[in-house]
Write a protein that holds these residues in place. Structure first.
Motif, PDB file in Angstrom:
ATOM      1  N   ARG A 129       0.847  -1.208   0.000  1.00 14.06           N
ATOM      2  CA  ARG A 129       0.000   0.000   0.000  1.00 14.06           C
ATOM      3  C   ARG A 129       0.879   1.254   0.000  1.00 14.06           C
ATOM      4  O   ARG A 129       0.564   2.252  -0.646  1.00 14.06           O
ATOM      5  CB  ARG A 129      -0.903   0.030   1.227  1.00 14.06           C
ATOM      6  CG  ARG A 129      -2.036  -0.955   1.177  1.00 14.06           C
ATOM      7  CD  ARG A 129      -3.017  -0.622   0.051  1.00 14.06           C
ATOM      8  NE  ARG A 129      -4.338  -1.130   0.334  1.00 14.06           N
ATOM      9  CZ  ARG A 129      -4.755  -2.345   0.037  1.00 14.06           C
ATOM     10  NH1 ARG A 129      -3.957  -3.182  -0.589  1.00 14.06           N
ATOM     11  NH2 ARG A 129      -5.972  -2.745   0.346  1.00 14.06           N
ATOM     12  N   TYR A 138      -5.494   4.113   3.745  1.00 11.78           N
ATOM     13  CA  TYR A 138      -5.131   4.683   5.048  1.00 11.78           C
ATOM     14  C   TYR A 138      -3.618   4.573   5.267  1.00 11.78           C
ATOM     15  O   TYR A 138      -2.972   5.500   5.739  1.00 11.78           O
ATOM     16  CB  TYR A 138      -5.896   3.923   6.142  1.00 11.78           C
ATOM     17  CG  TYR A 138      -5.516   4.332   7.542  1.00 11.78           C
ATOM     18  CD1 TYR A 138      -5.913   5.564   8.052  1.00 11.78           C
ATOM     19  CD2 TYR A 138      -4.769   3.481   8.357  1.00 11.78           C
ATOM     20  CE1 TYR A 138      -5.565   5.950   9.345  1.00 11.78           C
ATOM     21  CE2 TYR A 138      -4.420   3.858   9.648  1.00 11.78           C
ATOM     22  CZ  TYR A 138      -4.818   5.086  10.142  1.00 11.78           C
ATOM     23  OH  TYR A 138      -4.465   5.453  11.413  1.00 11.78           O
ATOM     24  N   GLU A 160      -5.127   3.483  24.337  1.00  9.77           N
ATOM     25  CA  GLU A 160      -6.468   2.879  24.256  1.00  9.77           C
ATOM     26  C   GLU A 160      -6.462   1.446  24.777  1.00  9.77           C
ATOM     27  O   GLU A 160      -7.440   0.986  25.375  1.00  9.77           O
ATOM     28  CB  GLU A 160      -6.996   2.974  22.822  1.00  9.77           C
ATOM     29  CG  GLU A 160      -7.485   4.396  22.540  1.00  9.77           C
ATOM     30  CD  GLU A 160      -7.825   4.675  21.090  1.00  9.77           C
ATOM     31  OE1 GLU A 160      -8.146   3.718  20.372  1.00  9.77           O
ATOM     32  OE2 GLU A 160      -7.748   5.856  20.702  1.00  9.77           O
ATOM     33  N   HIS A 183      -0.747  -0.625  13.881  1.00  9.04           N
ATOM     34  CA  HIS A 183       0.062   0.599  13.752  1.00  9.04           C
ATOM     35  C   HIS A 183       1.541   0.327  14.070  1.00  9.04           C
ATOM     36  O   HIS A 183       2.429   0.945  13.474  1.00  9.04           O
ATOM     37  CB  HIS A 183      -0.502   1.718  14.623  1.00  9.04           C
ATOM     38  CG  HIS A 183      -1.750   2.324  14.058  1.00  9.04           C
ATOM     39  ND1 HIS A 183      -3.013   1.859  14.370  1.00  9.04           N
ATOM     40  CD2 HIS A 183      -1.932   3.312  13.143  1.00  9.04           C
ATOM     41  CE1 HIS A 183      -3.915   2.562  13.694  1.00  9.04           C
ATOM     42  NE2 HIS A 183      -3.288   3.445  12.938  1.00  9.04           N
TER      43      HIS A 183
HETATM   44  N1  LIG Z   1      -5.743  -3.572   9.953  1.00 10.84           N
HETATM   45  C1  LIG Z   1      -5.911  -2.429   9.525  1.00 10.84           C
HETATM   46  C2  LIG Z   1      -6.381  -1.390  10.376  1.00 10.84           C
HETATM   47  N2  LIG Z   1      -6.688  -1.353  11.688  1.00 10.84           N
HETATM   48  C3  LIG Z   1      -7.036  -0.087  11.945  1.00 10.84           C
HETATM   49  N3  LIG Z   1      -6.993   0.681  10.828  1.00 10.84           N
HETATM   50  C4  LIG Z   1      -7.308   2.089  10.694  1.00 10.84           C
HETATM   51  O1  LIG Z   1      -6.623   2.770  11.706  1.00 10.84           O
HETATM   52  C5  LIG Z   1      -7.376   3.883  12.128  1.00 10.84           C
HETATM   53  C6  LIG Z   1      -7.503   3.740  13.606  1.00 10.84           C
HETATM   54  O2  LIG Z   1      -7.588   4.950  14.073  1.00 10.84           O
HETATM   55  P1  LIG Z   1      -8.474   5.284  15.353  1.00 10.84           P
HETATM   56  O3  LIG Z   1      -8.934   4.076  16.072  1.00 10.84           O
HETATM   57  O4  LIG Z   1      -7.672   6.236  16.141  1.00 10.84           O
HETATM   58  O5  LIG Z   1      -9.740   5.904  14.690  1.00 10.84           O
HETATM   59  P2  LIG Z   1      -9.843   7.262  13.936  1.00 10.84           P
HETATM   60  O6  LIG Z   1     -10.305   8.255  14.939  1.00 10.84           O
HETATM   61  O7  LIG Z   1     -10.705   7.002  12.751  1.00 10.84           O
HETATM   62  O8  LIG Z   1      -8.330   7.600  13.533  1.00 10.84           O
HETATM   63  P3  LIG Z   1      -7.853   8.566  12.391  1.00 10.84           P
HETATM   64  O9  LIG Z   1      -8.333   7.968  11.068  1.00 10.84           O
HETATM   65  O10 LIG Z   1      -8.463   9.900  12.674  1.00 10.84           O
HETATM   66  O11 LIG Z   1      -6.351   8.558  12.506  1.00 10.84           O
HETATM   67  C7  LIG Z   1      -8.732   3.828  11.453  1.00 10.84           C
HETATM   68  O12 LIG Z   1      -8.781   4.726  10.366  1.00 10.84           O
HETATM   69  C8  LIG Z   1      -8.786   2.387  10.947  1.00 10.84           C
HETATM   70  O13 LIG Z   1      -9.511   2.272   9.750  1.00 10.84           O
HETATM   71  C9  LIG Z   1      -6.574  -0.085   9.838  1.00 10.84           C
HETATM   72  N4  LIG Z   1      -6.309   0.200   8.540  1.00 10.84           N
HETATM   73  C10 LIG Z   1      -5.849  -0.803   7.746  1.00 10.84           C
HETATM   74  N5  LIG Z   1      -5.635  -2.095   8.200  1.00 10.84           N
HETATM   75  C11 LIG Z   1      -5.069  -3.133   7.321  1.00 10.84           C
HETATM   76  O14 LIG Z   1      -4.304  -2.495   6.301  1.00 10.84           O
HETATM   77  C12 LIG Z   1      -4.809  -2.832   5.020  1.00 10.84           C
HETATM   78  C13 LIG Z   1      -4.584  -1.695   4.057  1.00 10.84           C
HETATM   79  O15 LIG Z   1      -5.415  -0.600   4.400  1.00 10.84           O
HETATM   80  P4  LIG Z   1      -5.556   0.608   3.367  1.00 10.84           P
HETATM   81  O16 LIG Z   1      -4.225   1.248   3.309  1.00 10.84           O
HETATM   82  O17 LIG Z   1      -6.596   1.537   3.956  1.00 10.84           O
HETATM   83  O18 LIG Z   1      -5.981   0.024   2.070  1.00 10.84           O
HETATM   84  C14 LIG Z   1      -6.274  -3.179   5.258  1.00 10.84           C
HETATM   85  O19 LIG Z   1      -6.789  -3.988   4.224  1.00 10.84           O
HETATM   86  C15 LIG Z   1      -6.163  -3.922   6.584  1.00 10.84           C
HETATM   87  O20 LIG Z   1      -5.679  -5.247   6.359  1.00 10.84           O
END
Ligand SMILES: N=c1c2ncn([C@@H]3O[C@H](COP(=O)(O)OP(=O)(O)OP(=O)(O)O)[C@@H](O)[C@H]3O)c2ncn1[C@@H]1O[C@H](COP(=O)(O)O)[C@@H](O)[C@H]1O
Length: 229
Positions: A129, A138, A160, A183
């Motif tokens: 990604r 993201y 958290e 993260h």
């Molecule tokens: N496992 C995860 C995962 N866990 C958590 N998150 C993101 O991490 C963030 C968590 O932040 P918070 O709980 O603080 O919530 P928030 O207030 O929305 O945070 P912010 O967005 O404001 O920073 C959220 O936006 C979640 O969507 C993730 N985003 C991605 N993944 C993995 O990464 C892959 C690639 O993701 P993309 O890059 O979005 O395609 C996904 O297919 C998943 O396998």
């Protein structure tokens, strides 16, 4: 003197395919072709050399991205008709890493990785990604915003987890721990440290009191002070 490449079977065009792999995390970086000269130069210099059909010349794979590959090991298939070049690969300035970062449409995994495959699969997904994610990604957004934002997210998610623990809420703990590990994996990806490195460190400590580290629990230092007089 023995021919060091006597076991290698070059094709009718004088070339042998060679997979270039990161010796650290085993990522496949690219596929190149080598002629006799390219392979000999690689052995002599310790830097990977390959043959370009287009340029009809030798070149150093990776050099165009700012670094030639330093060879750690060269393996060949049983028949000697394919090579595996294992190289040391530091992150480059563009962030590009592997030439294999795009899935063929329709070829994506129908099933998610198993639980034991998850740390490596998540790490690979995060780097892909970073390298080729679209605007909605993201992960790509995190990399773009840089190290400070990634570190801040790790700290927030850790807080958290602490709150969930204080709430005595097991499902909340799992959910928040998943956010933290995700993260933390992004942070590892930022430094190009494969999660296996962390597991290897835990493996090294496994079963040793205090993980082999000196314990400084209350009482033990006092006890040693008394013992030493
Ligand atoms: N496992 C995860 C995962 N866990 C958590 N998150 C993101 O991490 C963030 C968590 O932040 P918070 O709980 O603080 O919530 P928030 O207030 O929305 O945070 P912010 O967005 O404001 O920073 C959220 O936006 C979640 O969507 C993730 N985003 C991605 N993944 C993995 O990464 C892959 C690639 O993701 P993309 O890059 O979005 O395609 C996904 O297919 C998943 O396998």
């Amino acid at each position: 003197m023995d021919d060091p490449i006597a076991d290698i079977r070059f094709g009718p065009d004088g070339l042998v395919p060679a997979v270039v792999q990161d010796a650290g995390d085993r990522t496949v970086l690219m596929l190149v072709e080598m002629n006799r000269n390219a392979l000999l130069r690689t052995l002599q210099t310790g830097l990977a050399h390959a043959w370009s059909r287009a340029q009809q010349d030798l070149y150093k794979p990776g050099e165009a991205l700012g670094q030639a590959y330093r060879v750690v090991d060269i393996k060949h298939s049983d028949g000697g008709d394919t090579l595996l070049i294992q190289v040391r690969h530091a992150p480059d300035s563009t962030g590009q890493r592997s030439h294999f970062s795009r899935s063929l449409a329709g070829a994506a995994q129908a099933e998610p990785p198993t639980v034991t495959e998850m740390p490596a699969a998540l790490y690979d997904l995060i780097l892909s990604r970073h390298e080729a994610g679209d605007e909605k990604s993201y992960v790509r957004g995190l990399f773009r915003r840089g190290q400070d934002v990634i570190c801040k997210k790790v700290a927030e998610e850790a807080a958290e987890v602490v709150l969930a623990s204080k709430n005595q809420a097991p499902s909340e703990i799992v959910y928040e721990m998943a956010d933290l590990w995700f993260h933390a994996t992004v942070l590892l990806g930022y430094h190009r440290i494969h999660p296996h490195e962390v597991w290897r460190e835990l493996q090294r400590r496994f079963g040793q009191p205090g993980g082999g580290k000196t314990l400084s629990v209350e009482g033990s230092s006092a006890a040693s002070e008394t013992a030493s007089g």
